[in-house]
Design an enzyme around this catalytic site. Structure first.
Site, PDB file in Angstrom:
ATOM      1  N   LYS A 260       0.823  -1.207   0.000  1.00 26.21           N
ATOM      2  CA  LYS A 260       0.000   0.000   0.000  1.00 26.21           C
ATOM      3  C   LYS A 260       0.855   1.254   0.000  1.00 26.21           C
ATOM      4  O   LYS A 260       0.392   2.325  -0.348  1.00 26.21           O
ATOM      5  CB  LYS A 260      -0.898   0.023   1.237  1.00 26.21           C
ATOM      6  CG  LYS A 260      -2.012  -0.993   1.175  1.00 26.21           C
ATOM      7  CD  LYS A 260      -2.981  -0.775   2.321  1.00 26.21           C
ATOM      8  CE  LYS A 260      -4.075  -1.827   2.275  1.00 26.21           C
ATOM      9  NZ  LYS A 260      -5.134  -1.600   3.225  1.00 26.21           N
ATOM     10  N   ARG A 261       2.095   1.104   0.447  1.00 30.25           N
ATOM     11  CA  ARG A 261       2.964   2.273   0.527  1.00 30.25           C
ATOM     12  C   ARG A 261       3.553   2.657  -0.830  1.00 30.25           C
ATOM     13  O   ARG A 261       4.009   3.773  -1.013  1.00 30.25           O
ATOM     14  CB  ARG A 261       4.079   2.021   1.541  1.00 30.25           C
ATOM     15  CG  ARG A 261       3.623   2.196   2.983  1.00 30.25           C
ATOM     16  CD  ARG A 261       4.706   1.812   3.972  1.00 30.25           C
ATOM     17  NE  ARG A 261       4.985   0.374   3.916  1.00 30.25           N
ATOM     18  CZ  ARG A 261       4.219  -0.550   4.490  1.00 30.25           C
ATOM     19  NH1 ARG A 261       3.157  -0.199   5.164  1.00 30.25           N
ATOM     20  NH2 ARG A 261       4.522  -1.836   4.398  1.00 30.25           N
TER      21      ARG A 261
END
Ligand code: GLU
Length: 491
Positions: A260-261
């Protein structure tokens, strides 16, 4: 066949590409099942039992994700359906009821242990198995009373059966787990709040889901869920254990799992840059599936016709931004000019190029300009950069500084001066006349190579070395504004 699949994200954070791929595969699976007289239902459920991490903003983003991608749901939030509500936070009573039935039939038991106690026992016994050791499985009433007297409140644990759990994974083939490595797990917190371990399989059961297609990151929860499903079948809560298929990991840079980063993981960045939903869907489809050898570009409809979960490749899929862009570019070639025009308008409005609503004059100019750029654009978001100069008034018009430095040097300005002269003397103002005048002046009279001749003019008039075709651009810009820009470049 009557197929029911679900997409059941948790509303935490911003939707990512792995999530969208799961939605796509489930949706396509359902629509494919419905093709030849079968039934396919795509259920959308919101898994928001984690109160700390779930947000309303993320919930809205999930709805917007499916809407933007065009993946319509048959049952779910807003739409409703026979198995609602479809937000888990509104289903607490249903979970309480199922928990009570599981407890009555001894599929579960109350556990009073603290984590420290479990760890200490684990250390003392030297066991390598992680997780709970079953200490409270057969508590007698006195032990129970003693714990309660200490003020402890229990969590509810599922009693894992002995032996092994095997399922035929629709993507990976037979998968087996030894249950000695799958300890009895908690279904709710000590305060009674149900956990994912309970609500996810219970809802799949209550919503009569037939196929669970989800990311490989959830593979390890399947050996816990299958015995729970079997218990629910035994209790008559559901009719059958669903089939499971685990979709391959999506890998990012450096062969690490896309997280997600990673900026390229965020779905809305594609929308905001001007990917077409059909382009992104096509690319997402390729993260584990192919329509055939040597064929990358296809429509959603073609995918629905051809999709078979058995063809999904279990090996990790690599997320390749360049490829995603190339696929999108191919879809930009597939839509009509009218369609593309409608779709670029919001991008032009957001960039301040067009008014909202678009004025009649703007619309006329846009309709004339689009044929010059539609085949050059790979994303809708490129439109403001390509067309902005046509709509800018002379105060707000700017030139790219690097381009100015590169081409509007001494000799570049000589070219602009000559151009000003040639065009200033022109009677008719149309593409053919402009081209003829400029070729005569710059190429024939001054002997310049076309690239050297037209580069400075382009930057002077459009503000950039990348623009729609020059002569057409000049025509659209009009005599007065074109001459003003040439003057401006010389000032
Ligand atoms: N809510 C779960 C998640 O977002 C979905 C799990 C599942 O698909 O079974 O990870």
């Amino acid at each position: 066949m009557n197929v029911r699949v679900r997409f059941c994200p948790s509303p935490t954070g911003s939707p990512h590409v792995g999530l969208a791929r799961a939605a796509l595969y489930n949706w396509v699976f359902a629509r494919h099942a419905a093709l030849n007289g079968g039934q396919g239902t795509f259920v959308f459920r919101i898994e928001d039992t984690d109160k700390e991490r779930s947000t309303e903003e993320s919930y809205d983003a999930l709805l917007e994700t499916l809407r933007w991608l065009g993946l319509d749901w048959d049952e779910g939030p807003l739409t409703g359906g026979p198995h609602g509500p479809y937000r888990q936070s509104e289903r607490t009573d249903l979970y309480r009821d199922v928990l009570a039935r599981l407890a009555d039939s001894k599929f579960t038991y109350d556990c009073f242990c603290t984590t420290d106690e479990v760890d200490a026992r684990r250390k003392a016994s030297g066991s390598k198995v992680q997780g709970y050791d079953g200490f409270c499985r057969e508590l007698d009433p006195e032990q129970r009373a003693a714990f309660e007297a200490e003020g402890r409140s229990p969590v509810v644990r599922f009693r894992m059966p002995d032996g092994e759990i095997t399922w035929h994974d629709l993507v990976r083939g037979d998968v087996t787990f030894q249950t000695e490595f799958v300890p009895d797990f908690a279904l709710c917190r000590a305060n009674g709040d149900p956990l994912y371990t309970l609500v996810n399989p219970v809802d799949d059961a209550l919503m009569e889901v037939t196929h669970v297609l989800r990311g490989e990151d959830l593979l390890s929860s399947t050996p816990r869920q299958i015995p729970l499903h079997r218990a629910l079948v035994e209790l008559g809560v559901s009719k059958a254990v669903p089939d499971f298929g685990h979709l391959p990991f999506v890998m990012g840079e450096g062969n690490k799992k896309l997280s997600k980063r990673d900026p390229e993981a965020h779905l809305f960045s594609y929308r905001d840059e001007g990917f077409l939903p059909e382009g992104l869907l096509n690319y997402l489809a390729l993260l584990g599936w192919a329509i055939g050898p040597d064929r990358d570009v296809f429509t959603l409809e073609e995918m629905v016709a051809a999709f078979d979960i058995k063809d999904v490749n279990p090996n990790p899929a690599r997320f390749d931004l360049k490829k995603a862009e190339a696929i999108n570019a191919s879809h930009m070639r597939l839509i009509t000019l009218e369609d593309m025009t409608e779709r670029v308008i919001p991008f032009l409005q957001r960039a301040g190029v067009l008014s909202d609503p678009v004025t009649d004059d703007e619309r006329r100019l846009l309709d004339r300009a689009m044929p010059l750029v539609n085949e050059r654009m790979n994303k809708l978001g490129e439109a403001p950069g390509l067309l902005g100069f046509l709509f800018a008034d002379e105060e707000s018009f700017t030139r790219d500084e690097a381009d100015v430095e590169k081409v509007l040097d001494e000799s570049g300005r000589d070219v602009v001066r000559a151009t000003r002269e040639a065009l200033g003397a022109l009677d008719a103002w149309d593409t053919a006349a402009i081209e003829e005048a400029l070729r005569a002046k710059l190429v024939e009279e001054l002997g310049l190579k076309p690239r050297l001749a037209f580069g400075p003019v382009r930057v002077a008039v459009t503000g950039s070395r990348i623009s729609p075709p020059l002569f057409e651009s000049l025509e659209l810009l009009g005599r007065e504004r074109s001459l003003a820009r040439l003057d401006g470049a010389l000032a």
